[in-house]
Write a protein that holds these residues in place. Structure first.
Motif, mmCIF file in Angstrom:
data_model
loop_
_atom_site.group_PDB
_atom_site.id
_atom_site.type_symbol
_atom_site.label_atom_id
_atom_site.label_comp_id
_atom_site.label_asym_id
_atom_site.label_seq_id
_atom_site.Cartn_x
_atom_site.Cartn_y
_atom_site.Cartn_z
ATOM 1 N N ALA A 140 36.811 55.613 34.009
ATOM 2 C CA ALA A 140 37.755 54.365 33.745
ATOM 3 C C ALA A 140 37.643 53.390 34.805
ATOM 4 C CB ALA A 140 39.083 54.942 33.228
ATOM 5 N N ALA A 141 37.571 53.827 36.075
ATOM 6 C CA ALA A 141 37.682 52.651 37.014
ATOM 7 C C ALA A 141 36.586 51.776 37.051
ATOM 8 C CB ALA A 141 37.466 53.491 38.733
ATOM 9 N N LEU A 142 35.633 51.782 36.040
ATOM 10 C CA LEU A 142 34.540 50.777 36.077
ATOM 11 C C LEU A 142 35.118 49.742 35.206
ATOM 12 C CD1 LEU A 142 31.458 53.460 35.112
ATOM 13 C CD2 LEU A 142 31.702 51.703 37.079
ATOM 14 N N LEU A 143 36.056 49.788 34.741
ATOM 15 C CA LEU A 143 36.866 48.501 34.023
ATOM 16 C C LEU A 143 37.174 47.611 35.147
ATOM 17 C CD1 LEU A 143 38.196 47.022 31.682
ATOM 18 C CD2 LEU A 143 40.279 48.429 32.164
ATOM 19 N N TRP A 144 37.509 47.970 36.175
ATOM 20 C CA TRP A 144 37.965 47.288 37.671
ATOM 21 C C TRP A 144 36.652 46.891 38.158
ATOM 22 C CZ3 TRP A 144 41.444 44.556 40.281
ATOM 23 C CH2 TRP A 144 41.003 44.288 41.573
ATOM 24 N N ALA A 145 35.632 47.791 38.361
ATOM 25 C CA ALA A 145 34.638 47.454 39.258
ATOM 26 C C ALA A 145 33.561 46.748 38.699
ATOM 27 C CB ALA A 145 33.869 48.729 39.854
ATOM 28 N N ALA A 146 33.334 46.801 37.087
ATOM 29 C CA ALA A 146 32.001 46.010 36.539
ATOM 30 C C ALA A 146 32.563 45.361 35.224
ATOM 31 C CB ALA A 146 31.369 47.217 36.132
ATOM 32 N N SER A 147 33.540 44.901 35.369
ATOM 33 C CA SER A 147 34.139 43.888 34.472
ATOM 34 C C SER A 147 34.261 42.353 34.592
ATOM 35 C CB SER A 147 35.596 44.226 33.787
ATOM 36 O OG SER A 147 36.635 44.100 34.899
ATOM 37 N N PRO A 148 34.321 41.638 33.675
ATOM 38 C CA PRO A 148 34.404 40.296 34.039
ATOM 39 C C PRO A 148 35.438 39.383 34.801
ATOM 40 C CG PRO A 148 33.844 40.486 31.728
ATOM 41 C CD PRO A 148 34.155 41.893 32.192
ATOM 42 N N PRO A 149 36.616 40.124 34.904
ATOM 43 C CA PRO A 149 37.757 39.514 35.511
ATOM 44 C C PRO A 149 37.043 39.584 37.092
ATOM 45 C CG PRO A 149 38.786 40.793 33.805
ATOM 46 C CD PRO A 149 37.116 41.106 33.957
ATOM 47 N N LEU A 151 34.204 39.481 38.485
ATOM 48 C CA LEU A 151 33.263 38.460 38.686
ATOM 49 C C LEU A 151 33.862 36.890 38.731
ATOM 50 C CD1 LEU A 151 30.606 39.650 36.185
ATOM 51 C CD2 LEU A 151 30.649 39.818 38.748
ATOM 52 N N LEU A 152 34.627 36.730 37.855
ATOM 53 C CA LEU A 152 35.647 35.346 37.747
ATOM 54 C C LEU A 152 36.642 35.234 38.838
ATOM 55 C CD1 LEU A 152 36.215 35.221 34.054
ATOM 56 C CD2 LEU A 152 34.552 33.975 35.179
ATOM 57 N N TYR A 153 37.240 36.371 39.118
ATOM 58 C CA TYR A 153 38.612 35.893 40.156
ATOM 59 C C TYR A 153 38.588 36.632 41.625
ATOM 60 C CZ TYR A 153 39.911 34.744 34.898
ATOM 61 O OH TYR A 153 40.117 34.665 33.778
ATOM 62 N N ALA A 154 37.552 37.405 41.723
ATOM 63 C CA ALA A 154 37.604 38.062 43.080
ATOM 64 C C ALA A 154 37.753 37.394 44.316
ATOM 65 C CB ALA A 154 36.421 38.824 43.079
ATOM 66 N N PHE A 155 37.260 36.017 44.135
ATOM 67 C CA PHE A 155 37.489 35.053 45.226
ATOM 68 C C PHE A 155 37.974 33.849 44.667
ATOM 69 C CE2 PHE A 155 33.695 38.053 46.556
ATOM 70 C CZ PHE A 155 34.570 38.420 47.547
ATOM 71 N N HIS A 156 38.666 33.813 43.761
ATOM 72 C CA HIS A 156 39.400 32.753 43.168
ATOM 73 C C HIS A 156 40.618 32.319 43.788
ATOM 74 C CE1 HIS A 156 40.187 29.669 39.769
ATOM 75 N NE2 HIS A 156 41.593 30.061 40.189
ATOM 76 N N ASN A 157 41.126 33.336 44.245
ATOM 77 C CA ASN A 157 42.479 33.154 45.075
ATOM 78 C C ASN A 157 42.660 34.303 45.855
ATOM 79 O OD1 ASN A 157 45.506 33.044 45.413
ATOM 80 N ND2 ASN A 157 45.161 31.273 44.436
ATOM 81 N N LEU A 370 40.101 41.348 27.447
ATOM 82 C CA LEU A 370 39.082 40.720 28.412
ATOM 83 C C LEU A 370 38.353 39.659 27.583
ATOM 84 C CD1 LEU A 370 37.420 43.828 29.835
ATOM 85 C CD2 LEU A 370 39.227 42.538 30.797
ATOM 86 N N ALA A 371 38.247 39.810 26.046
ATOM 87 C CA ALA A 371 37.622 38.782 25.560
ATOM 88 C C ALA A 371 38.635 37.417 25.657
ATOM 89 C CB ALA A 371 37.405 39.194 24.068
ATOM 90 N N ALA A 372 39.939 37.638 25.434
ATOM 91 C CA ALA A 372 40.890 36.637 25.450
ATOM 92 C C ALA A 372 40.869 35.878 26.900
ATOM 93 C CB ALA A 372 42.192 36.932 25.047
ATOM 94 N N ASP A 373 40.705 36.897 27.821
ATOM 95 C CA ASP A 373 40.735 36.133 29.309
ATOM 96 C C ASP A 373 39.349 35.591 29.709
ATOM 97 O OD1 ASP A 373 41.710 36.474 32.189
ATOM 98 O OD2 ASP A 373 39.672 37.191 32.371
ATOM 99 N N LEU A 374 38.551 35.934 29.183
ATOM 100 C CA LEU A 374 37.156 35.042 29.131
ATOM 101 C C LEU A 374 37.490 33.522 28.478
ATOM 102 C CD1 LEU A 374 34.183 37.507 28.304
ATOM 103 C CD2 LEU A 374 34.836 36.052 30.687
ATOM 104 N N ALA A 375 38.070 33.442 27.372
ATOM 105 C CA ALA A 375 38.341 32.365 26.822
ATOM 106 C C ALA A 375 39.267 31.439 27.644
ATOM 107 C CB ALA A 375 39.058 32.406 25.501
ATOM 108 N N VAL A 376 40.244 32.027 28.429
ATOM 109 C CA VAL A 376 41.017 31.334 29.341
ATOM 110 C C VAL A 376 40.289 30.907 30.601
ATOM 111 C CG1 VAL A 376 43.267 31.132 30.467
ATOM 112 C CG2 VAL A 376 43.166 32.117 28.173
ATOM 113 N N GLY A 377 39.835 32.000 31.047
ATOM 114 C CA GLY A 377 39.176 31.661 32.488
ATOM 115 C C GLY A 377 37.933 30.953 32.477
ATOM 116 N N ILE A 378 37.235 30.590 31.515
ATOM 117 C CA ILE A 378 36.054 29.722 31.610
ATOM 118 C C ILE A 378 36.554 28.427 30.627
ATOM 119 C CG2 ILE A 378 33.859 29.395 30.329
ATOM 120 C CD1 ILE A 378 33.289 32.488 30.934
ATOM 121 N N GLY A 379 37.272 28.756 29.628
ATOM 122 C CA GLY A 379 37.834 27.438 28.845
ATOM 123 C C GLY A 379 38.507 26.404 29.403
#
Length: 464
Positions: A140-149, A151-157, A370-379
């Motif tokens: 289940a830890a792959l949700l952390w290691a291999a999910s869009p958030p 990729l988007l936010y690791a070095f956002h802040n 995660l889909a909603a997060d993509l809509a916000v994080g990219i949109g």
């Protein structure tokens, strides 16, 4: 047993490797906004041109200027103006995050180098989180290691250190090495460190104290001294870390708190207040003064009520099954904060992911979030770009959909997490023969399961 050990080792290797790959891709994604040619102040000229349209914006690169990082000023050596603007030398984050920012700026003379140094500082914390979650929850830890958030936010802040510390606190409590009180105190120290990184782990101290108060699930036992030790350890840690900064420059240290108190639920907030209340109260895209005043009062009031509700709900669960579900209550409190606070930055998803990894939340709901997060994080960035260029409203509709979908799912998670068991308990299976629940000989076994939140109220034994 050897086969099980090999499978576990393979899972851990897959999780950490996937996380490493994601971190590399995350850095390359942000680095598209950085590089020559540079302005005299070290700003990449391409940054302002493509940061929104190409969704490569990061707070790390933005804050190279305006906080004294380009001048290599010591952290918290500035202040704040009457208008609420930070003076170079002060950042808006707690002292440990500010220190990491200062370390990343050492030796850097451009925002590109600062971004690279910061990524190198932050990446080990992301890998540590993956390793800890792999030990606690397996695949289940792959949700952390291999999910869009990631990729988007690791070095956002500067989020990766605080997430690692929060997960480490959970790992300590669910370990088998020390007594409940000792594990609680050690976890409280980690949560105090987390508070000095991004504040939110401080929310988890109260449910942790209640877990220790109930002796981790040992029936009819109350460890008041242990609970007080948890509260005292967290407070002492926060004080010990902050005092040197406050003594060195009280005005600069205090300015970071003042800035956050004065921050408004504006166009960058992504909160339900901006998208829900602002249109009702007028004031255009900036919001009216009345709107900001109402949010400043109503938001903290509702948040405090929701936090209290989560603690109370956890206590009702304790009465039902003899275990205070501190992990679930902590997750619910985090959901309340993300939902009701006046600011909801996209990268906050990284805070929530470990709870979705650790607890049995339906995967369909996780995927929807995660889909909603993509809509916000990219949109949100494409919308910012549209505001300055074409005025297209399509991206605004995408952001609205993402914001309200996230809000609805946070409310669902608030209700689910308090009662949700862990995806995989850290304790071995119950032995076929167990002594009378609540007695000293059975306390260790019960304690292990209590940490996992899997114990149910036992039936009265023949000797009770």
């Amino acid at each position: 047993m050897r086969t099980e050990a090999r499978v576990r080792a393979g899972t851990m290797a897959a999780v950490v490797t996937a996380c490493l790959f994601a971190l590399v891709v995350a850095y390359l994604g942000k680095a598209r906004c950085a590089g020559p040619p540079f302005a005299p102040d070290g700003r990449s000229l391409i940054f302002d041109r493509i940061k929104d349209s190409d969704v490569c914006y990061s707070d790390i690169q933005l804050l190279w200027l305006g906080r004294g990082l380009d001048l290599h000023l010591p952290p918290y050596s500035g202040g704040i103006t009457p208008a609420g603007l930070l003076v170079p030398g002060t950042v808006e984050y707690p002292v440990l995050s500010g220190s990491l920012m200062w370390l990343g700026a050492l030796g850097a003379h451009t925002d590109a180098t600062f971004l690279l140094h910061s990524a190198l500082l932050l990446a080990p914390f992301g890998l540590l989180t993956a390793w800890l979650l792999g030990r606690l929850a397996g695949r289940a830890a792959l949700l952390w290691a291999a999910s869009p958030p990631l990729l988007l936010y690791a070095f956002h802040n500067w989020e990766l250190p605080v997430v690692a510390v929060a997960v480490a606190a959970i790992a300590v409590v669910t370990s088998r090495r020390w007594s409940v009180r000792t594990r609680g105190v050690l976890a409280a120290v980690l949560l105090g460190i987390g508070f000095c990184l991004k504040l939110y782990p401080g929310l988890f101290v109260l449910p942790l104290a209640l877990f220790v108060l109930t002796a981790g699930g040992v029936r009819d036992r109350r460890d008041v001294r242990g609970a007080l030790a948890v509260l005292g350890s967290a407070a002492a840690t926060v004080v010990a870390i902050n005092v040197p900064f406050a003594v060195a420059d009280a005005a600069g240290w205090r300015a970071s708190f003042t800035f956050q108190q004065q921050r408004q639920a504006d166009i960058t907030s992504n909160s339900i207040w901006y998208w829900g209340l602002r249109p009702l109260m007028g004031g255009g895209i900036r919001g009216s003064d009345a709107y900001h005043q109402v949010v400043g009062v109503v938001s903290p009031m509702l948040l405090c009520a929701a936090l209290g509700l989560a603690l109370w709900w956890g206590w009702k669960e304790f009465e039902r099954r003899d275990v205070y579900p501190w992990i679930g209550v902590s997750g619910a409190m985090l959901c309340a904060f993300m939902l009701l606070h006046k600011v909801h930055s996209p990268q906050y998803t990284l805070w929530l992911l470990p709870f979705l990894v650790l607890q049995r939340v339906p995967w369909g709901l996780v995927g929807a979030y995660l889909a909603a997060d993509l809509a916000v994080g990219i949109g949100i960035f494409r919308w910012f770009d549209a505001l300055t260029r074409s005025g297209d409203t399509t991206t605004e509709l995408v952001v609205r959909l993402g914001v309200w979908s996230q809000a609805a799912l946070l409310l669902v998670f608030f209700c689910l997490l308090v009662r949700a068991p862990l995806r995989r308990a850290p304790a071995p299976p119950l032995p076929p023969k167990v002594t009378v629940p609540g007695r000293a000989s059975d306390a260790h076994t019960r304690d292990l399961y209590a940490a996992a939140g899997t114990v149910r109220r036992p039936e009265p034994g023949p000797l009770e």
